[in-house]
Design an enzyme around this catalytic site. Sequence first.
Site, PDB file in Angstrom:
ATOM      1  N   ASP A 137      57.000  81.353  42.341  1.00 32.89           N
ATOM      2  CA  ASP A 137      58.319  80.518  41.794  1.00 32.89           C
ATOM      3  C   ASP A 137      59.304  80.922  41.008  1.00 32.89           C
ATOM      4  O   ASP A 137      60.455  80.615  41.684  1.00 32.89           O
ATOM      5  CB  ASP A 137      57.446  80.102  40.924  1.00 32.89           C
ATOM      6  N   CYS A 192      50.441  65.948  59.257  1.00 30.18           N
ATOM      7  CA  CYS A 192      49.833  64.622  58.521  1.00 30.18           C
ATOM      8  C   CYS A 192      49.460  63.559  59.692  1.00 30.18           C
ATOM      9  O   CYS A 192      50.502  63.959  61.224  1.00 30.18           O
ATOM     10  CB  CYS A 192      51.318  63.794  57.779  1.00 30.18           C
ATOM     11  N   CYS A 210      53.488  58.918  51.404  1.00 31.00           N
ATOM     12  CA  CYS A 210      53.889  59.806  50.468  1.00 31.00           C
ATOM     13  C   CYS A 210      55.538  59.169  50.288  1.00 31.00           C
ATOM     14  O   CYS A 210      56.175  58.964  49.235  1.00 31.00           O
ATOM     15  CB  CYS A 210      54.385  60.715  50.672  1.00 31.00           C
ATOM     16  N   CYS A 261      56.527  56.982  46.504  1.00 29.80           N
ATOM     17  CA  CYS A 261      57.533  57.263  45.457  1.00 29.80           C
ATOM     18  C   CYS A 261      58.316  56.699  45.372  1.00 29.80           C
ATOM     19  O   CYS A 261      59.393  55.951  45.423  1.00 29.80           O
ATOM     20  CB  CYS A 261      58.755  58.476  46.449  1.00 29.80           C
ATOM     21  N   CYS A 265      64.296  63.046  41.925  1.00 26.46           N
ATOM     22  CA  CYS A 265      62.717  63.445  42.160  1.00 26.46           C
ATOM     23  C   CYS A 265      62.051  63.652  40.468  1.00 26.46           C
ATOM     24  O   CYS A 265      62.749  64.496  39.608  1.00 26.46           O
ATOM     25  CB  CYS A 265      62.126  64.684  42.670  1.00 26.46           C
ATOM     26  N   CYS A 311      55.053  65.217  37.810  1.00 24.63           N
ATOM     27  CA  CYS A 311      54.771  63.248  38.776  1.00 24.63           C
ATOM     28  C   CYS A 311      54.084  64.395  40.619  1.00 24.63           C
ATOM     29  O   CYS A 311      54.254  65.460  40.624  1.00 24.63           O
ATOM     30  CB  CYS A 311      55.824  63.043  39.372  1.00 24.63           C
ATOM     31  N   CYS A 313      53.183  61.599  45.091  1.00 26.02           N
ATOM     32  CA  CYS A 313      53.011  61.929  46.394  1.00 26.02           C
ATOM     33  C   CYS A 313      52.110  62.697  47.041  1.00 26.02           C
ATOM     34  O   CYS A 313      51.219  62.688  48.400  1.00 26.02           O
ATOM     35  CB  CYS A 313      54.252  62.568  46.702  1.00 26.02           C
TER      36      CYS A 313
HETATM   37  S1  SF4 Z   1      50.909  60.876  52.408  1.00 31.63           S
HETATM   38 FE1  SF4 Z   1      52.043  62.374  53.073  1.00 31.63          FE
HETATM   39  S2  SF4 Z   1      52.195  64.746  53.383  1.00 31.63           S
HETATM   40 FE2  SF4 Z   1      50.163  63.668  53.124  1.00 31.63          FE
HETATM   41  S3  SF4 Z   1      49.601  63.003  54.990  1.00 31.63           S
HETATM   42 FE3  SF4 Z   1      50.650  60.900  54.899  1.00 31.63          FE
HETATM   43  S4  SF4 Z   1      53.053  61.435  55.131  1.00 31.63           S
HETATM   44 FE4  SF4 Z   1      51.647  64.241  55.203  1.00 31.63          FE
END
Ligand code: SF4
Length: 377
Positions: free
Chosen positions: A147, A204, A211, A215, A231, A258, A261
Amino acid sequence: MIPREAWSPPVPAEAARLFRREGLTLVGIAAADASPEREAEFKAWLSEQRHGSMKWLDGHADLKFRPDSMLPGCRSVLVAALNYYQAASWRRGENLAQPASTDAPAGRIARYAWGRDYHKVIGKRLSRVVRALQETYPEDSFRSFTDATPLAERYYAEQAGAGFTARNTLSISSAFGSWFLIGEILSTRAFPPSEPAKGRHGSCPQGCYRCIDVCPTGALHAPHRIDASRCISYLTIEHKGHIPVELRRNMGTWLFGCDLCQEVCPLNVRAEVTSEEDFITLRAGDSQLLRDVLSIETDEQYTARFAGSPLMRAKRRGLVRNAAIVAANMRATDLLPLLRKRAADPDEVIAEAARWAIDELNGPGGADAPETRATPL
Ligand code: SF4
């Protein structure tokens, strides 16, 4: 459960054994090639000021996609992973940091931060692997990071086969979902590279934008695009000044970080639960009572309470500021006496957040409204 072997690409057995001995999974190996295209994308992101007050990232612009800027002659990036998913401790009734019996208002903490600071957990182990590799390959150089490095960790993790980069900008693997942390060892030795992750771990699902939809601040403003300056993780951890007023209500009950997502992601449903003692043994736990945080008067008290926890990153200023905002968001009028105390805090960032919270609680629908009461998590 998907066996780990199913997603781990082949890596030299000897190197893999060294990582395993330290409780780390050697996910794979990436060639230490520069990526001018990704570097250009990163520079464009910086020029749009998406990094907020993280000004140190400007200094990373020419290093991030050039591993040999961190280790001259670097030819390989060995990527290690440690998964950290665990169920909410309050559901198990085992939160050591907050007795389950209380229903006092509490702010949520991102999962990666419930236990010991992962920089310490992964960093020491990688250092031991570096020493062992150095003995095995004395003619080569090795250097470890986790990191705190300019390196584009997620890019090289993807190249090494760790997981594909999802629409929420996180790496997703078929074994751990997105609930894993990574560290790297740079090496001048040319290890055989693994197969990159793209496609191998899936992608995805078509039409999934959960996600982005969840948000609350609009930080995920398009697939694969994040405005870090909005964020909640950045606002509550990295940003040290006043939090923009227009984003405060959107922080909801998040005190540190958080996970929204990640929590809504369908690819996280089957994530392997961690067996890592350093994560299971809770330090901050999944939540902290707001009254406890608002009562922290000095940096020394803060350190005494959170030493060894990732919460040290926010410092007293950040966490007490966040607690004031969450108190207002939770309509925690019981905390008004403590907020008044903090409104006179010598730290102006804390004092301003406390004054804002008091105004929120006393404003229309505030402390005098009949339905107003502190709401537990
Ligand atoms: S929530 Fe977001 S990261 Fe997860 S599968 Fe759906 S689009 Fe992809």
